[in-house]
Motif scaffolding. Structure first.
Motif, PDB file in Angstrom:
ATOM      1  N   ILE A  16       0.838  -1.198   0.000  1.00  0.00           N
ATOM      2  CA  ILE A  16       0.000   0.000   0.000  1.00  0.00           C
ATOM      3  C   ILE A  16       0.873   1.249   0.000  1.00  0.00           C
ATOM      4  N   ILE A  80      -4.802   6.362  -3.258  1.00  0.00           N
ATOM      5  CA  ILE A  80      -4.359   5.136  -2.586  1.00  0.00           C
ATOM      6  C   ILE A  80      -3.920   4.150  -3.664  1.00  0.00           C
ATOM      7  N   CYS A  82      -2.321   0.246  -4.636  1.00  0.00           N
ATOM      8  CA  CYS A  82      -2.026  -1.129  -4.274  1.00  0.00           C
ATOM      9  C   CYS A  82      -0.940  -1.552  -5.254  1.00  0.00           C
ATOM     10  N   ILE A 107     -12.754   2.986  -2.192  1.00  0.00           N
ATOM     11  CA  ILE A 107     -11.846   1.937  -2.636  1.00  0.00           C
ATOM     12  C   ILE A 107     -12.533   1.206  -3.781  1.00  0.00           C
ATOM     13  N   TYR A 111     -10.582  -4.129  -4.804  1.00  0.00           N
ATOM     14  CA  TYR A 111      -9.612  -4.011  -3.715  1.00  0.00           C
ATOM     15  C   TYR A 111     -10.262  -4.007  -2.331  1.00  0.00           C
ATOM     16  N   LEU A 116      -6.956  -1.878   2.350  1.00  0.00           N
ATOM     17  CA  LEU A 116      -6.661  -0.535   1.824  1.00  0.00           C
ATOM     18  C   LEU A 116      -7.457   0.557   2.534  1.00  0.00           C
TER      19      LEU A 116
END
Length: 181
Positions: A16, A80, A82, A107, A111, A116
């Protein structure tokens, strides 16, 4: 996925990375900031922005991009990741110029459940605490599952806003707070 202890359960926490939104993030932001875009669409359709940017719903992208640019310039919008893939966004404002209020935490569906959202929320809380804020707030509609996510992370109900019978008709918006320890 990396193996932490051979022969034991592997660590499934994704790689992350969270950073402040940048101008080049607009295409991803546009696809994922459903909360702000819905508000913009509703306001444009009801003429609330007509004196600012035009009378036609085609102006939504223009206003949405202005809203996004404001988040970039004020440092209140985040993306954000991943691994190398953008996977979500969040942004906040200051209520009464003194209390951080999380406007949106989104999100992407593929995901969700991977940690997250929790990582983003904790990141934001640490950032706000480092800036000297003793408490943060957010809201979610009472018919949404997000309230359970926030309660598990220490948020408590502290009020609600009822919009029934108004142009913003929706289920009650539950306001939640968390004192940062």
């Amino acid at each position: 996925m990396k193996e932490v202890n051979p022969g034991k359960e592997a660590d499934t926490t994704p790689n992350i990375f969270i950073r402040k939104a940048e101008s080049g993030d607009w295409p991803f932001w546009r696809q994922n900031d459903h909360h702000s875009l819905e508000n913009d669409r509703h306001s444009l359709e009801n003429g609330h922005y007509s004196s600012k940017i035009g009378d036609h719903p085609s102006e939504i992208d223009h206003y949405g991009e202005m809203h996004f640019t404001d988040k970039v310039l004020t440092g209140t919008g985040y993306v954000i990741f991943c691994g190398d893939a953008p996977a979500g966004i969040f942004h906040y404002c200051l209520l009464w110029d003194s209390c951080p209020f999380l406007n949106c935490l989104f999100i992407q569906e593929e995901y969700r459940g991977s940690g997250l959202g929790t990582a983003a929320l904790l990141y934001w809380e640490r950032e706000m605490k480092a800036l000297g804020y003793p408490m943060v707030m957010l809201s979610t509609q009472v018919d949404e599952e997000a309230q359970h996510f926030y309660r598990k992370r220490g948020y408590v109900d502290c009020g609600g806003i009822v919009f029934s019978g108004t142009p913003l008709d929706q289920p009650m918006e539950m306001v939640m707070r968390k004192v940062l320890g």
